[in-house]
Design an enzyme around this catalytic site. Sequence first.
Site, short mmCIF file in Angstrom:
data_model
loop_
_atom_site.label_atom_id
_atom_site.label_comp_id
_atom_site.label_asym_id
_atom_site.label_seq_id
_atom_site.Cartn_x
_atom_site.Cartn_y
_atom_site.Cartn_z
N THR A 136 42.98 42.86 32.39
CA THR A 136 41.81 42.09 32.81
C THR A 136 42.04 41.41 34.14
O THR A 136 43.18 41.15 34.53
CB THR A 136 41.50 41.02 31.74
OG1 THR A 136 40.49 40.12 32.23
CG2 THR A 136 42.73 40.19 31.42
N LYS A 166 47.71 38.24 28.25
CA LYS A 166 47.50 39.53 28.92
C LYS A 166 48.42 39.67 30.14
O LYS A 166 48.93 40.75 30.42
CB LYS A 166 46.04 39.69 29.33
CG LYS A 166 45.09 39.91 28.18
CD LYS A 166 45.40 41.19 27.41
CE LYS A 166 45.07 42.42 28.19
NZ LYS A 166 45.31 43.68 27.41
#
Length: 355
Positions: A136, A166
Site C-alpha cells: 500500500t 505493511k
Amino acid sequence: MSKKYILVTGGAGFIGSNFVSLAIKSTELTVINLDKLTYAGNLATVEQFANNDRQIFVQGDIGDRQLIDKLLAEYQPQAIVNFAAETHVDRSIDGPASFIETNINGTFNLLECARQYWRTLADDARAEFRFLHISTDEVFGSLGPNDPAFTELTPYTPNSPYSASKASSDHLVRSYFHTYGLPTLITNCSNNYGPYQFPEKLIPLMILNAFAGKPLPIYGDGKNVRDWLYVEDHCSAIALVLAKGTPGETYNVGGNAERDNLWLVDRLCTILDELLPTSPHCPHKQLVEFVRDRPGHDRRYAIDFTKLNTELGWQPTEDIDSGLRRTVQWYIDNQDWCQTVTANKYQQQRLGVAA
C-alpha cells in the site's frame, strides 16, 4: 505437470478476488485460492468461481506452515501472489494484534515456505518462479498539499498500526531477495475501489448507507486526499509486474485521480441521484454528516507510477468518473451479495470510514 498453477493468498477478498477473476479470464493458469475467510474474505465472493475448474479454493491461514508446505508440494506453483492482509486502519487502531499476526508473521511464514520450496526446484523452474507481495501507499506516510507524489524511493514513515505492519512486511520481502536471492516483487498501490469491496471502506459504505437512508459519515473536514485506483486497473498492473517485472524491484501503482473525500462523496451522491431517481432519499447529499476525525489520520496520499509506465508500459484505463459509475451500478445490481457479507459479523461491529 500438464497444468500450470499459481498460489493466490487472500483471493476471497476484494482485490484478490478481482485478480483471481483476471487470471482465469486472461491466462491458462489454474489458481490455488487460499483465504482464511475472516470477515472481509468470504464465500459469497468466491461463489463467482464455483463452477470453474481453474480455481481451487482452500480455506486456510498464511501462517499455517504445514498447509503452505503441502500446497506448494502438491501443486508446484510457478508464482505466489500475496494479497492476504488485515487492511482496515480503524480496526488496526482498535485492535492491532491481528495486523501484526497476519501482515508480519504471516508474510514471514509465507516467505520461509516459498524459500524452501524455491530451493528444491529445477533450474528452469527456479528461474521462472516469482513471489509478488501486494502492499500500500500508506507505508510512505502523509503528504503535504504541495509535496511531490510518492515514488519507489520515498522513505517509509507509516503512521498507523496497519501501515506499520505493511511496511514491516515489505521490508521482509525485500530482505529475502537480497539475502537469499528469492525472486520477489513488491507493488505499492493507492486506494482501490470497485466490485466486491467489503462495506467498511469509504466508497461501498457511502453507497450502502445512501441506499438505506443512513448518514454518510465523513471524517474531520473531509479534505483528506487520496489517489483513487479502479481495482481492475490495479489487477492488470499486478499481472504485468508478475509477467515482466524485474525481481527485487518495487513498482508503485496509482490511478492518477487525486480527490478529497468531500468531492468523492458528493460525486457518489450525484451518481446515485441519477441512477436511482425515485429513491426517497434524493438528493442523497442531504445524508452527509461530519464526524470526529480518527487518530493519526493521514492528510494526503499520491502515487507517482512513472516507473511502472516507463519500464512496463502500464497506465490506468478507467478514469475516476467512469470507475465510480461502474462501481455504484455494481452495488445496485448486487445487493444480495452486500446483504450476505454484512449479515453476521459485520453487523455486530462498528462501521468505520476508511480513506
